[in-house]
Design an enzyme around this catalytic site. Structure first.
Site, PDB file in Angstrom:
ATOM      1  N   CYS A  84       0.814  -1.218   0.000  1.00 36.66           N
ATOM      2  CA  CYS A  84       0.000   0.000   0.000  1.00 36.66           C
ATOM      3  C   CYS A  84       0.845   1.264   0.000  1.00 36.66           C
ATOM      4  CB  CYS A  84      -0.973  -0.001   1.179  1.00 36.66           C
ATOM      5  SG  CYS A  84      -2.268  -1.236   0.969  1.00 36.66           S
ATOM      6  N   CYS A 201     -13.641   0.112   8.073  1.00 38.27           N
ATOM      7  CA  CYS A 201     -12.821  -0.320   6.934  1.00 38.27           C
ATOM      8  C   CYS A 201     -12.951   0.669   5.783  1.00 38.27           C
ATOM      9  CB  CYS A 201     -13.278  -1.689   6.428  1.00 38.27           C
ATOM     10  SG  CYS A 201     -13.365  -2.956   7.698  1.00 38.27           S
ATOM     11  N   LYS A 325     -10.565   6.136   4.192  1.00 39.24           N
ATOM     12  CA  LYS A 325     -11.860   5.775   4.757  1.00 39.24           C
ATOM     13  C   LYS A 325     -13.011   6.288   3.907  1.00 39.24           C
ATOM     14  CE  LYS A 325     -14.517   3.948   7.363  1.00 39.24           C
ATOM     15  NZ  LYS A 325     -15.347   4.021   6.192  1.00 39.24           N
ATOM     16  N   HIS A 329      -9.690   3.801  -1.527  1.00 37.78           N
ATOM     17  CA  HIS A 329      -8.322   3.276  -1.502  1.00 37.78           C
ATOM     18  C   HIS A 329      -8.008   2.407  -2.721  1.00 37.78           C
ATOM     19  CE1 HIS A 329      -4.507   1.977  -0.197  1.00 37.78           C
ATOM     20  NE2 HIS A 329      -4.837   0.981   0.586  1.00 37.78           N
TER      21      HIS A 329
END
Lengths: 381, 138
Positions: A84, A201, A325, A329
């Site tokens: 990431c 998540c 959030k 992502h």
């Protein structure tokens, strides 16, 4: 190296469920916004770095997607993949290309199209127990649970991060999940892997972002409000921290190490940072990362958010963009998207979510099971 | 329709003694001959001192819960019917941490620091999985 590279243009697509937009179209949209922002002819790009975890369908395990999408042939283009931390590491590589003297102008682009790839798939390990918990929420939840036990924190504290980041994201036209949420909604959402519920998540997202870097001494040619790169750092630690008997599960050493490198290069301390885009793949990750980045002591990250200090009007706003959030992502795009937000904030173009008089902005990714982290510090001119 | 079966371990050169011991009802891990470090997962070299010399020692099977999660969204279709299930990291008395599964205990009663002991789940004629339950013996 401090002040040798400047960001002269940035671009970012709308993030979201972009089933109608191809990988190459995402690249073009982000790149051409950045070209226009910099006032640069694409022919002036001398090298490019593509940050991507899963390259486009025709791109293979290479940077070919970027070359094809932009018809950027006959210049070096390198694909960067580092969990990431892919996007920020691509940016860091762009800085290195300029500092080495090899190039004057570099394009850094992060792109990802995850929604229609069946990215979840079967787990990588055929191990009967690892397979049961080997998900990103599962791994981070293991650390979160230990952390919450150690510091006596409940899920309400995690929920405050989601509420804050959704508040910011709702004010960001390019964010994926543009809605505010209440603490109650976060706490009542279905559990994914305890202690994380759905709103703890980040979403799975499509999107792309771009930044154009050039030698700082040439930056004035393009614009007066260019953004100098003050420092960066990248650190790798073990990929199996959960079996490491010296790992306390309370935060990630890769973040601490990368931050130390970046602060040192920038000649800055955490107190000098005006705002930060911090990797919040899960609500708890933001809390522990704010500690590991030095914005507060270990164990105090919960109070930092509860006291409103990380909100837009706080003394250290965290994720004014909405963060992973709410903004979403798309793995390789996220780090470059953070650079986009930092640049816009430092130029005073943050709109409704503008933080007050920023001097230094920090972008941070942590990837894998806390195994790799990249930190970038940008200043205003 | 076809059924997706739960994955079972396939022993390799490094892990074969671990699985063979489990099948006999023993928890064995490698102890480094040079530095004494007991390690999990099994590996050719000691992660602390890089020595390749080791002995497979029998462990007490006593451990405490270091952290755990309860999975409500399975990542593998074969486990869909098992949700919610726990995935737990225990710290063995001898030091190493390992992934496992707590049995004979409702998920909401698992606690960090809880004493547990190994039990062996014989899956078939070849494979046995070490799992843990709340400690009964002292």
């Amino acid at each position: 190296m401090k002040d040798q590279v400047a960001v002269i243009g940035v671009g970012c697509t709308k993030f979201g469920d972009l089933f109608e937009t191809s990988y190459e179209e995402l690249i073009c949209e982000a790149a051409f916004e950045a070209f226009a922002d910099a006032g640069i002819d694409p022919a002036e790009i001398q090298a490019a770095y593509l940050g991507t975890y899963m390259p486009g369908p025709s791109g293979g395990k290479a940077a070919v997607s970027l070359g094809d999408a932009l018809r950027l042939y006959d210049i070096p283009i390198t694909r960067v993949e580092n969990y990431c931390a892919t996007g920020t590491d691509a940016f860091r590589n762009g800085c290195l290309a300029i500092e080495s003297g090899a190039c004057d102008v570099v394009l850094v682009l992060g792109a990802e199209k995850l929604k229609d790839r069946g990215g979840r798939g079967l787990p990588r390990f055929g191990h009967p127990l690892l397979a049961k918990g080997n998900s990103a929420p599962g791994l981070f939840a293991l650390a979160a649970n230990r952390y919450m036990h150690t510091f006596g924190m409940g899920r309400e504290m995690l929920a405050k991060v989601a509420v804050k980041n959704h508040y910011n994201g709702a004010r960001n036209p390019k964010a994926h999940l543009r809605m505010e949420v209440t603490e109650e909604k976060v706490l009542k959402a279905p559990i994914i892997a305890s202690p994380f519920g759905l709103f703890d998540c980040c979403p799975t997202t499509d999107g792309a972002a771009a930044a154009i870097l050039c030698r700082a001494d040439l930056a004035k040619r393009f614009r007066s409000d260019y953004i100098p790169v003050k420092g960066y750092g990248l650190a790798v630690t073990t990929g199996r921290p959960f079996f490491d008997p010296t790992f306390d599960y309370l935060g990630f050493r890769s973040t601490q190490m990368a931050a130390r490198q970046a602060y040192k290069m920038a000649g800055a301390t955490p107190r000098d940072i005006s705002f930060a885009e911090v990797h919040d793949c899960f609500t708890w990750t933001e809390i522990s990362n704010t500690e590991d980045l030095g914005f507060c002591e270990k164990g105090q990250g919960g109070s930092l958010v509860a006291e409103g200090r990380t909100s837009l009007s706080g003394d250290i706003p965290i994720n004014p963009s909405g963060g992973l959030k709410s903004f979403g992502h798309p793995i390789g795009a996220s780090g470059v998207r953070m650079i986009y937000e930092c640049v816009k904030q430092l130029q005073g173009q943050g709109g409704e979510r503008q933080v007050k008089n920023p001097k230094l902005g920090l972008a941070h990714n942590v990837g894998g099971p806390g195994a790799v982290s990249c930190v970038i510090i940008l200043g205003n001119n | 329709m076809f059924a997706i079966e739960k994955p079972l371990p396939r022993a390799n050169e490094d892990t074969a003694p671990y699985w063979a011991a489990a099948h006999k009802g023993e928890l064995r891990l490698q102890r480094c001959d040079d530095c004494g470090h007991v390690r999990f997962p099994p590996s050719a070299l000691c992660p602390r001192c890089l020595s390749q010399h080791h002995e497979w020692v029998k462990l007490s099977g006593r451990a405490t819960v270091f952290s755990w999660i309860v999975v409500h969204q399975s990542q593998h279709p074969a486990f869909n019917g098992d949700t919610p299930y726990n995935v737990t990291i225990v710290e063995l008395e001898e030091g190493p941490r390992m992934h496992t599964h707590i049995v004979d205990c409702p998920n909401d009663q698992i606690r960090i620091g809880m004493p547990v002991e190994v039990v062996f789940d014989r899956v078939n004629d070849e494979v046995t999985l070490p799992k843990f339950r709340p400690a009964k013996s002292k």
